[in-house]
Design a protein around this motif. Structure first.
Motif, short mmCIF file in Angstrom:
data_model
loop_
_atom_site.label_atom_id
_atom_site.label_comp_id
_atom_site.label_asym_id
_atom_site.label_seq_id
_atom_site.Cartn_x
_atom_site.Cartn_y
_atom_site.Cartn_z
N LEU A 87 20.45 9.18 -8.12
CA LEU A 87 20.33 7.74 -8.35
C LEU A 87 20.41 6.97 -7.04
CD1 LEU A 87 20.08 5.78 -10.79
CD2 LEU A 87 22.56 5.51 -10.68
N LEU A 88 21.35 7.35 -6.19
CA LEU A 88 21.48 6.69 -4.88
C LEU A 88 20.28 7.00 -4.00
CD1 LEU A 88 25.27 7.28 -4.06
CD2 LEU A 88 24.16 5.09 -4.52
N GLY A 89 19.75 8.21 -4.12
CA GLY A 89 18.56 8.57 -3.36
C GLY A 89 17.40 7.66 -3.68
N PHE A 90 17.18 7.41 -4.98
CA PHE A 90 16.10 6.50 -5.37
C PHE A 90 16.41 5.07 -4.94
CE2 PHE A 90 14.90 9.87 -8.43
CZ PHE A 90 13.55 9.93 -8.12
N GLY A 91 17.71 4.73 -4.92
CA GLY A 91 18.09 3.41 -4.43
C GLY A 91 17.72 3.22 -2.97
N TYR A 92 17.97 4.25 -2.16
CA TYR A 92 17.61 4.19 -0.75
C TYR A 92 16.09 4.12 -0.56
CZ TYR A 92 22.07 4.59 1.65
OH TYR A 92 23.31 4.34 2.18
N ILE A 93 15.36 4.85 -1.40
CA ILE A 93 13.90 4.80 -1.31
C ILE A 93 13.41 3.38 -1.59
CG2 ILE A 93 11.75 5.55 -2.42
CD1 ILE A 93 13.14 8.26 -2.90
N PHE A 94 13.96 2.75 -2.63
CA PHE A 94 13.57 1.38 -2.94
C PHE A 94 13.93 0.45 -1.79
CE2 PHE A 94 14.66 -2.86 -4.51
CZ PHE A 94 13.45 -3.22 -5.09
N HIS A 95 15.10 0.67 -1.19
CA HIS A 95 15.52 -0.16 -0.05
C HIS A 95 14.53 -0.04 1.10
CE1 HIS A 95 17.84 -1.67 3.34
NE2 HIS A 95 17.82 -0.47 3.90
N PHE A 96 14.15 1.18 1.45
CA PHE A 96 13.19 1.38 2.53
C PHE A 96 11.84 0.74 2.22
CE2 PHE A 96 15.70 5.52 3.32
CZ PHE A 96 16.57 4.87 4.17
N LEU A 97 11.38 0.90 0.97
CA LEU A 97 10.10 0.31 0.58
C LEU A 97 10.16 -1.22 0.61
CD1 LEU A 97 9.09 2.59 -2.44
CD2 LEU A 97 7.98 2.49 -0.20
N PHE A 98 11.27 -1.76 0.17
CA PHE A 98 11.39 -3.23 0.11
C PHE A 98 11.43 -3.82 1.51
CE2 PHE A 98 13.23 -7.36 -0.83
CZ PHE A 98 12.56 -7.70 -2.00
N ILE A 99 12.18 -3.18 2.41
CA ILE A 99 12.23 -3.67 3.80
C ILE A 99 10.85 -3.56 4.43
CG2 ILE A 99 13.21 -3.30 6.09
CD1 ILE A 99 15.17 -4.51 4.13
N LEU A 104 5.83 -6.51 6.17
CA LEU A 104 4.41 -6.86 5.98
C LEU A 104 4.24 -8.34 5.66
CD1 LEU A 104 3.12 -3.81 3.89
CD2 LEU A 104 2.72 -4.28 6.31
N ILE A 105 5.12 -8.89 4.84
CA ILE A 105 5.04 -10.31 4.48
C ILE A 105 5.18 -11.19 5.71
CG2 ILE A 105 6.23 -12.19 3.26
CD1 ILE A 105 6.95 -10.12 1.09
N PRO A 120 -8.00 -13.49 4.94
CA PRO A 120 -7.20 -13.26 3.72
C PRO A 120 -5.99 -12.37 3.99
CG PRO A 120 -9.54 -12.91 3.29
CD PRO A 120 -9.39 -13.02 4.78
N ARG A 121 -4.93 -12.63 3.27
CA ARG A 121 -3.72 -11.83 3.45
C ARG A 121 -3.98 -10.35 3.20
NH1 ARG A 121 1.88 -13.13 0.40
NH2 ARG A 121 2.05 -14.57 2.15
N TRP A 122 -4.77 -10.04 2.16
CA TRP A 122 -5.00 -8.64 1.83
C TRP A 122 -5.68 -7.88 2.97
CZ3 TRP A 122 -9.99 -6.98 2.01
CH2 TRP A 122 -11.00 -7.92 1.85
N ALA A 123 -6.53 -8.59 3.72
CA ALA A 123 -7.23 -7.94 4.84
C ALA A 123 -6.25 -7.60 5.96
CB ALA A 123 -8.34 -8.84 5.35
N LEU A 124 -5.35 -8.54 6.26
CA LEU A 124 -4.33 -8.28 7.28
C LEU A 124 -3.41 -7.14 6.85
CD1 LEU A 124 -3.34 -11.96 8.20
CD2 LEU A 124 -4.80 -10.41 9.51
N LEU A 125 -3.06 -7.13 5.58
CA LEU A 125 -2.19 -6.08 5.06
C LEU A 125 -2.85 -4.71 5.18
CD1 LEU A 125 -0.72 -7.76 1.85
CD2 LEU A 125 0.49 -7.24 3.97
N CYS A 315 4.19 -0.84 -1.01
CA CYS A 315 4.43 -1.86 0.02
C CYS A 315 3.37 -2.96 -0.04
CB CYS A 315 4.43 -1.22 1.41
SG CYS A 315 5.81 -0.09 1.71
N PHE A 316 2.13 -2.55 -0.27
CA PHE A 316 1.03 -3.52 -0.38
C PHE A 316 1.27 -4.47 -1.55
CE2 PHE A 316 -3.07 -4.76 -2.22
CZ PHE A 316 -3.67 -5.37 -1.14
N ILE A 317 1.66 -3.93 -2.70
CA ILE A 317 1.93 -4.75 -3.88
C ILE A 317 3.09 -5.72 -3.61
CG2 ILE A 317 2.67 -4.73 -6.30
CD1 ILE A 317 -0.19 -3.75 -5.81
N LEU A 318 4.15 -5.22 -3.00
CA LEU A 318 5.30 -6.07 -2.68
C LEU A 318 4.90 -7.21 -1.75
CD1 LEU A 318 8.10 -3.39 -2.09
CD2 LEU A 318 8.03 -5.08 -3.93
N ALA A 319 4.05 -6.91 -0.77
CA ALA A 319 3.63 -7.92 0.20
C ALA A 319 2.67 -8.94 -0.40
CB ALA A 319 2.97 -7.24 1.40
N MET A 320 2.01 -8.60 -1.50
CA MET A 320 1.08 -9.52 -2.14
C MET A 320 1.76 -10.42 -3.16
SD MET A 320 -2.00 -9.34 -0.94
CE MET A 320 -2.97 -10.10 -2.25
#
Length: 365
Positions: A87-99, A104-105, A120-125, A315-320
């Motif tokens: 559970l903590l492992g997946f928590g760390y994965i989410f943390h890394f992805l969110f950061i 990207l944002i 467009p933002r998507w092109a820069l991303l 990461c792309f979805i989070l940044a959009m």
């Protein structure tokens, strides 16, 4: 866990690995955010944050040295049990992805504001993500070597910033404690978020050659260099812009450089921004690699290359997601909570559990 010889990195490479992940997207707006809270004592806040980051590095190192052959994802079950460890492992994965998503944002916001206003933002991303995927799918040794080679650009950033010393006013700093020590300490929390990145030690530790003391020295030196770099940039902005000007400029470094030019480079600010993009890319690559390593451990028998692609998509979805400034601020607040939780809170709890577990086993003997 067996580490292949070709995947090992030196202690010097570990230092640059941490340095490049720490020095990231926040450097342009850091002076503005710190001055808003600490006023002329912003540079003190930066140094205090560096000390706090060093304490956190000591905590991470203390955990890692107890499990020298394990990465974060393999020693978590040994400390917290199989279920909570996963559970903590997946928590760390989410943390890394969110950061990585926050990086990207902020990257698209700055580039869209200063250079590519109509892109467009998507092109820069996609440009940044393509770079990230290309690099993050490599071994940690290849990534570390790249980080060593591009660290030269940090020196260039310092030299460019020194151009501002042709027009400074040291009285802008005084009174240094105008905001009061409580606000100076509060300002250090703004800096501490920009200093995260040392969590890479949790994954990189078993790949580093040498003894544990040498690894601690490498991580500590990286943190010291990052802290001094940030303190220099904050201090420079504080003696160039008056307290009345600061609330009006969200990226003071860019505005400072925009007013200077040399014979061969008319727009120093754009040259600085070009270097900044490279620094941001290394920070993004670092977090993408960390998240992919965790996903690879859980889903691909330790092979992270396949995980890089869908980690980058997340990461792309989070940044959009953010479409306005309020949403960006909300996501920044979530990232702050996540950073404190996974870089400070959880490691401290894990260290306490590991300590008492070992003490109990010794007593049972």
């Amino acid at each position: 866990m067996m580490i292949k010889e070709k995947s090992r990195i030196t202690q010097g490479q570990l230092m640059f690995l941490i340095l490049q992940i720490q020095v990231g997207v926040g450097i342009l707006s850091l002076p503005y955010r710190v001055q808003a809270v600490a006023k002329g004592g912003g540079w003190i806040s930066t140094l205090i944050a560096g000390i706090v980051a060093q304490v956190l590095i000591l905590i991470l190192w203390a955990i890692c040295r107890r499990y020298p052959s394990d990465t974060l994802f393999t020693f978590l079950p040994k400390i917290a049990g199989k279920f909570f460890g996963k559970l903590l492992g997946f928590g760390y994965i989410f943390h890394f992805l969110f950061i990585a998503g926050i990086i990207l944002i902020l990257f698209t916001d700055i580039v869209g504001k200063w250079i590519l206003m109509d892109t467009p933002r998507w092109a820069l991303l996609l440009l940044m993500i393509a770079t990230g995927v290309y690099l993050a799918k490599e071994s940690i040794r290849v990534i570390a070597r790249l980080f060593v080679s591009v660290s030269f650009f940090i020196i260039v950033m310092v030299l460019l910033t020194m151009a501002g010393y042709t027009n400074v006013n040291f009285t802008y700093l005084f009174p240094i404690t105008e905001a009061g020590w409580p606000n100076i300490l509060k300002g250090s929390s703004e800096v501490l978020i920009s200093l995260v990145g040392f969590e890479v030690l949790l994954v990189a530790y078993p790949y580093v050659e040498g003894n544990s003391a040498g690894k601690l020295k490498a991580a500590s030196l990286a943190n010291m260099l990052t802290t001094l770099f940030y303190a220099f940039e904050v201090f420079t902005c504080l003696i160039i812009f008056s307290p009345a000007e600061f609330p009006l400029i969200s990226e003071p470094l860019m505005y400072m450089l925009r007013s200077f030019s040399i014979q061969i480079v008319e727009r120093i600010d754009l040259f600085f921004l070009s270097i900044w993009v490279i620094i941001v890319a290394t920070s993004f690559v670092g977090y993408l690699y960390l998240a992919s390593t965790g996903l690879g451990y859980f889903f691909h028998r330790g092979e992270h290359k396949k995980a890089v692609y869908y980690a980058a998509f997340v990461c792309f979805i989070l940044a959009m997601i953010p479409q306005d400034q309020k949403t960006v601020e909300l996501m920044n607040q979530i990232a702050t909570i996540s950073a404190y939780t996974f870089a400070a809170g959880i490691p401290f709890i894990l260290l306490v559990i590991a300590y008492f577990s070992r003490k109990r086993r010794m007593e049972e003997r």
